[in-house]
Design an enzyme around this catalytic site. Structure first.
Site, PDB file in Angstrom:
ATOM      1  N   SER A 124       0.830  -1.199   0.000  1.00 23.22           N
ATOM      2  CA  SER A 124       0.000   0.000   0.000  1.00 23.22           C
ATOM      3  C   SER A 124       0.866   1.250   0.000  1.00 23.22           C
ATOM      4  O   SER A 124       1.975   1.259   0.554  1.00 23.22           O
ATOM      5  CB  SER A 124      -0.836  -0.035   1.276  1.00 23.22           C
ATOM      6  N   TYR A 149      -2.063  -1.117  10.823  1.00 18.13           N
ATOM      7  CA  TYR A 149      -2.317  -1.681   9.493  1.00 18.13           C
ATOM      8  C   TYR A 149      -1.147  -1.360   8.558  1.00 18.13           C
ATOM      9  O   TYR A 149      -0.566  -2.244   7.918  1.00 18.13           O
ATOM     10  CB  TYR A 149      -3.628  -1.121   8.917  1.00 18.13           C
ATOM     11  N   LYS A 153       1.996  -3.765   6.747  1.00 18.26           N
ATOM     12  CA  LYS A 153       2.414  -3.813   5.329  1.00 18.26           C
ATOM     13  C   LYS A 153       3.930  -3.592   5.209  1.00 18.26           C
ATOM     14  O   LYS A 153       4.615  -4.270   4.453  1.00 18.26           O
ATOM     15  CB  LYS A 153       1.677  -2.744   4.517  1.00 18.26           C
TER      16      LYS A 153
HETATM   17  P1  NAD Z   1     -10.909  -7.082   1.270  1.00 15.29           P
HETATM   18  O1  NAD Z   1     -11.126  -7.061   2.740  1.00 15.29           O
HETATM   19  O2  NAD Z   1     -12.084  -6.878   0.385  1.00 15.29           O
HETATM   20  O3  NAD Z   1     -10.212  -8.458   0.843  1.00 15.29           O
HETATM   21  C1  NAD Z   1      -9.379  -9.181   1.682  1.00 15.29           C
HETATM   22  C2  NAD Z   1      -9.864 -10.624   1.704  1.00 15.29           C
HETATM   23  O4  NAD Z   1      -8.999 -11.391   2.543  1.00 15.29           O
HETATM   24  C3  NAD Z   1     -11.268 -10.753   2.267  1.00 15.29           C
HETATM   25  O5  NAD Z   1     -12.054 -11.541   1.389  1.00 15.29           O
HETATM   26  C4  NAD Z   1     -11.062 -11.442   3.613  1.00 15.29           C
HETATM   27  O6  NAD Z   1     -12.165 -12.261   3.949  1.00 15.29           O
HETATM   28  C5  NAD Z   1      -9.787 -12.220   3.377  1.00 15.29           C
HETATM   29  N1  NAD Z   1      -8.982 -12.503   4.575  1.00 15.29           N
HETATM   30  C6  NAD Z   1      -8.546 -11.636   5.523  1.00 15.29           C
HETATM   31  N2  NAD Z   1      -7.815 -12.281   6.447  1.00 15.29           N
HETATM   32  C7  NAD Z   1      -7.767 -13.591   6.076  1.00 15.29           C
HETATM   33  C8  NAD Z   1      -7.162 -14.750   6.623  1.00 15.29           C
HETATM   34  N3  NAD Z   1      -6.472 -14.711   7.763  1.00 15.29           N
HETATM   35  N4  NAD Z   1      -7.319 -15.924   5.978  1.00 15.29           N
HETATM   36  C9  NAD Z   1      -8.033 -15.987   4.832  1.00 15.29           C
HETATM   37  N5  NAD Z   1      -8.623 -14.926   4.267  1.00 15.29           N
HETATM   38  C10 NAD Z   1      -8.502 -13.742   4.886  1.00 15.29           C
HETATM   39  O7  NAD Z   1      -9.781  -6.026   0.950  1.00 15.29           O
HETATM   40  P2  NAD Z   1      -9.247  -5.475  -0.442  1.00 15.29           P
HETATM   41  O8  NAD Z   1      -9.596  -4.047  -0.530  1.00 15.29           O
HETATM   42  O9  NAD Z   1      -9.613  -6.393  -1.532  1.00 15.29           O
HETATM   43  O10 NAD Z   1      -7.692  -5.561  -0.176  1.00 15.29           O
HETATM   44  C11 NAD Z   1      -6.901  -6.645  -0.582  1.00 15.29           C
HETATM   45  C12 NAD Z   1      -5.482  -6.422  -0.104  1.00 15.29           C
HETATM   46  O11 NAD Z   1      -4.999  -5.189  -0.632  1.00 15.29           O
HETATM   47  C13 NAD Z   1      -5.356  -6.319   1.414  1.00 15.29           C
HETATM   48  O12 NAD Z   1      -4.168  -6.947   1.812  1.00 15.29           O
HETATM   49  C14 NAD Z   1      -5.286  -4.829   1.658  1.00 15.29           C
HETATM   50  O13 NAD Z   1      -4.607  -4.521   2.825  1.00 15.29           O
HETATM   51  C15 NAD Z   1      -4.523  -4.355   0.423  1.00 15.29           C
HETATM   52  N6  NAD Z   1      -4.752  -2.939   0.097  1.00 15.29           N
HETATM   53  C16 NAD Z   1      -6.039  -2.481  -0.056  1.00 15.29           C
HETATM   54  C17 NAD Z   1      -6.258  -1.115  -0.322  1.00 15.29           C
HETATM   55  C18 NAD Z   1      -7.656  -0.577  -0.455  1.00 15.29           C
HETATM   56  O14 NAD Z   1      -7.827   0.641  -0.354  1.00 15.29           O
HETATM   57  N7  NAD Z   1      -8.679  -1.399  -0.720  1.00 15.29           N
HETATM   58  C19 NAD Z   1      -5.177  -0.250  -0.464  1.00 15.29           C
HETATM   59  C20 NAD Z   1      -3.897  -0.743  -0.328  1.00 15.29           C
HETATM   60  C21 NAD Z   1      -3.702  -2.100  -0.041  1.00 15.29           C
HETATM   61  N1  UFG Z   2     -12.521  10.884   3.703  1.00 16.59           N
HETATM   62  C1  UFG Z   2     -13.537  11.728   4.113  1.00 16.59           C
HETATM   63  N2  UFG Z   2     -14.665  11.169   4.630  1.00 16.59           N
HETATM   64  C2  UFG Z   2     -14.834   9.819   4.771  1.00 16.59           C
HETATM   65  C3  UFG Z   2     -13.784   8.976   4.364  1.00 16.59           C
HETATM   66  C4  UFG Z   2     -12.649   9.540   3.836  1.00 16.59           C
HETATM   67  O1  UFG Z   2     -13.425  12.932   3.987  1.00 16.59           O
HETATM   68  O2  UFG Z   2     -15.889   9.383   5.274  1.00 16.59           O
HETATM   69  C5  UFG Z   2     -11.315  11.472   3.095  1.00 16.59           C
HETATM   70  C6  UFG Z   2     -10.023  11.200   3.851  1.00 16.59           C
HETATM   71  O3  UFG Z   2      -9.822  12.160   4.856  1.00 16.59           O
HETATM   72  C7  UFG Z   2      -8.985  11.236   2.736  1.00 16.59           C
HETATM   73  C8  UFG Z   2      -9.754  10.717   1.520  1.00 16.59           C
HETATM   74  O4  UFG Z   2     -11.125  10.868   1.837  1.00 16.59           O
HETATM   75  O5  UFG Z   2      -8.615  12.554   2.478  1.00 16.59           O
HETATM   76  C9  UFG Z   2      -9.491   9.236   1.229  1.00 16.59           C
HETATM   77  O6  UFG Z   2      -9.736   8.476   2.417  1.00 16.59           O
HETATM   78  P1  UFG Z   2      -9.850   6.890   2.392  1.00 16.59           P
HETATM   79  O7  UFG Z   2     -10.172   6.464   3.792  1.00 16.59           O
HETATM   80  O8  UFG Z   2     -10.778   6.456   1.314  1.00 16.59           O
HETATM   81  O9  UFG Z   2      -8.408   6.426   1.949  1.00 16.59           O
HETATM   82  P2  UFG Z   2      -6.979   6.689   2.597  1.00 16.59           P
HETATM   83  O10 UFG Z   2      -6.191   7.465   1.605  1.00 16.59           O
HETATM   84  O11 UFG Z   2      -7.100   7.231   3.960  1.00 16.59           O
HETATM   85  O12 UFG Z   2      -6.416   5.205   2.738  1.00 16.59           O
HETATM   86  C10 UFG Z   2      -6.612   4.233   1.696  1.00 16.59           C
HETATM   87  C11 UFG Z   2      -6.759   2.851   2.315  1.00 16.59           C
HETATM   88  C12 UFG Z   2      -5.474   2.388   2.916  1.00 16.59           C
HETATM   89  C13 UFG Z   2      -4.366   2.509   1.922  1.00 16.59           C
HETATM   90  C14 UFG Z   2      -4.289   3.903   1.328  1.00 16.59           C
HETATM   91  C15 UFG Z   2      -3.299   3.927   0.216  1.00 16.59           C
HETATM   92  O13 UFG Z   2      -7.757   2.850   3.318  1.00 16.59           O
HETATM   93  O14 UFG Z   2      -5.604   1.033   3.267  1.00 16.59           O
HETATM   94  O15 UFG Z   2      -5.552   4.282   0.796  1.00 16.59           O
HETATM   95  O16 UFG Z   2      -3.141   5.192  -0.282  1.00 16.59           O
HETATM   96  F1  UFG Z   2      -3.214   2.222   2.521  1.00 16.59           F
END
Ligand code: NAD
Ligand code: UFG
Length: 332
Positions: A124, A149, A153
């Site tokens: 991330s 979190y 990572k």
């Molecule tokens: P998500 O929660 O939709 O998907 C994660 C999946 O992993 C889920 O289906 C959950 O049930 C499963 N899981 C969690 N722990 C587990 C375990 N111990 N054993 C088996 N399954 C397990 O999240 P996502 O948005 O699809 O994210 C996928 C990956 O990308 C994550 O590692 C997350 O940290 C990373 N990531 C997400 C974002 C974002 O904004 N969505 C940003 C940066 C990184």
């Molecule tokens: N925000 C609001 N209101 C809300 C939610 C978010 O104003 O209800 C704002 C936040 O302050 C930020 C922007 O929207 O300025 C984006 O916020 P998000 O929570 O959607 O995303 P973040 O950038 O905080 O974090 C996300 C994921 C992390 C990941 C990161 C990578 O949650 O897991 O992007 O850039 F690591």
């Protein structure tokens, strides 16, 4: 030979599974549904008209995870499984470190035992902490994460680099995602969190659907164009495609590869809200509230390394992301 996709029922995992199946890859998916639903599996079959193996297993359950390796010839792993709610991780650090780090260690132990030496990892942009410069390149300093979190990572990235160092045949792609939003065109897959959403787009969808009354915009006093936080929103299908390119790369080359997956464009919270309202012709009420602790002002990628080395660029713009997110929300 199969690819093991951990967390394949989740938001990014499911979109990546579609791309992999459409490319003709053999897949084994593992998920414990802690943040996803079993219905996703049927939707994946419906969209692609293809099948895969599925195991409902927790990565922490070594005995049952080992069966996956015993019963399948796993050549590579794409590792999405993890807990991802930033705020919750501050409240529950032990659960977050255990699930994300121990889960990865169990997986790596079995990969080693079954001679599987390739892994693509969901990292991330959060590993950059509050970036010194934008756009962020892969050379920017990592560390100073602001929550467990993000730190999980950072630690997993380090663990994977150490594994690579110890075994010269091992290959790792660390993919640093920026802010994935959007959904599959079919309207069948999208982000469907089991709890109240923390992230901006799922919250906008909740307000647009009338599930929540109003969107809280966390602060309008940042040093940005309109004072609200700026992020690099990327369509989840573009992000999914990046995994296939990364997999191609690590199939050819050992060692650690690190890529930012973003568009290179920054949008403010209000710009995203206004774009959403305009393209979907629907109102989203909002109010300005205090800053959210741990948030940074601006975060967007320099994605040129992924372009040069993987031939990957994000194709969808923010309008398409807003349309596809809404299409999923109204269909579900
Ligand atoms: P998500 O929660 O939709 O998907 C994660 C999946 O992993 C889920 O289906 C959950 O049930 C499963 N899981 C969690 N722990 C587990 C375990 N111990 N054993 C088996 N399954 C397990 O999240 P996502 O948005 O699809 O994210 C996928 C990956 O990308 C994550 O590692 C997350 O940290 C990373 N990531 C997400 C974002 C974002 O904004 N969505 C940003 C940066 C990184
Ligand atoms: N925000 C609001 N209101 C809300 C939610 C978010 O104003 O209800 C704002 C936040 O302050 C930020 C922007 O929207 O300025 C984006 O916020 P998000 O929570 O959607 O995303 P973040 O950038 O905080 O974090 C996300 C994921 C992390 C990941 C990161 C990578 O949650 O897991 O992007 O850039 F690591």
């Amino acid at each position: 030979m199969s690819i093991l996709v951990t967390g394949g029922a989740g938001y990014i995992g499911s979109h990546t599974v579609v791309e992999l199946l459409e490319k003709g890859e053999e897949l084994v998916i593992v998920d414990n549904f802690v943040n996803s639903k079993p219905e996703v599996l049927d939707k994946l079959r419906k969209i692609t008209n293809k099948d895969f193996k599925f195991y409902e297993v927790d990565l922490l359950d070594e005995e049952n995870l080992e069966k996956v390796f015993q019963e399948n010839d796993i050549e590579s792993v794409i590792h999405f499984a993890g807990l991802k709610a930033v705020g919750e991780s501050v409240q529950k650090p032990i659960e977050y470190y255990h699930n994300n780090i121990t889960g990865t260690l169990v997986l790596l132990k079995l990969m080693k035992k079954y001679n599987c030496k390739r892994i693509v990892f969901s990292s991330s942009a959060t590993v950059y902490g509050d970036p010194e410069i934008v756009p962020i390149t892969e050379k920017c300093k990592v560390g100073n994460t602001t929550n467990p979190y993000g730190t999980s990572k950072l630690f997993i990235e380090r663990i994977l680099q150490d594994v690579c160092f110890s075994d010269k045949e091992f290959s790792v792609a660390l993919l640093r995602y920026f802010n994935p939003i959007g959904a599959h065109k079919s309207g069948l897959l999208g982000e469907d969190p089991n709890d109240i959403p923390n992230n901006l787009m799922p919250y906008i969808l909740g307000v647009a659907k009338g599930k929540y009354e109003i969107l809280n915009v966390f602060g309008n006093d940042y040093p940005t164009k309109d004072g609200t936080g700026v992020r690099d929103y990327i369509h989840v299908v573009d992000l999914a495609k990046g995994h296939l390119k990364a997999l191609d790369k690590i199939r050819k080359e050992a060692g650690t590869q690190i890529y930012n997956l973003g568009t290179g464009n920054g949008y403010s919270v209000l710009e995203l809200v206004e774009t959403f309202k305009r393209v979907n012709n629907i109102d989203v009420k909002y109010r300005i509230t205090d800053r959210r602790p741990g948030d940074i002002a601006v975060c967007y990628a320099d994605p040129s390394k992924a372009k040069q080395e993987l031939g990957w660029v994000a194709e969808y713009g923010v309008e398409e992301m807003c349309k596809d997110s809404w299409n999923f929300a109204v269909n579900n």
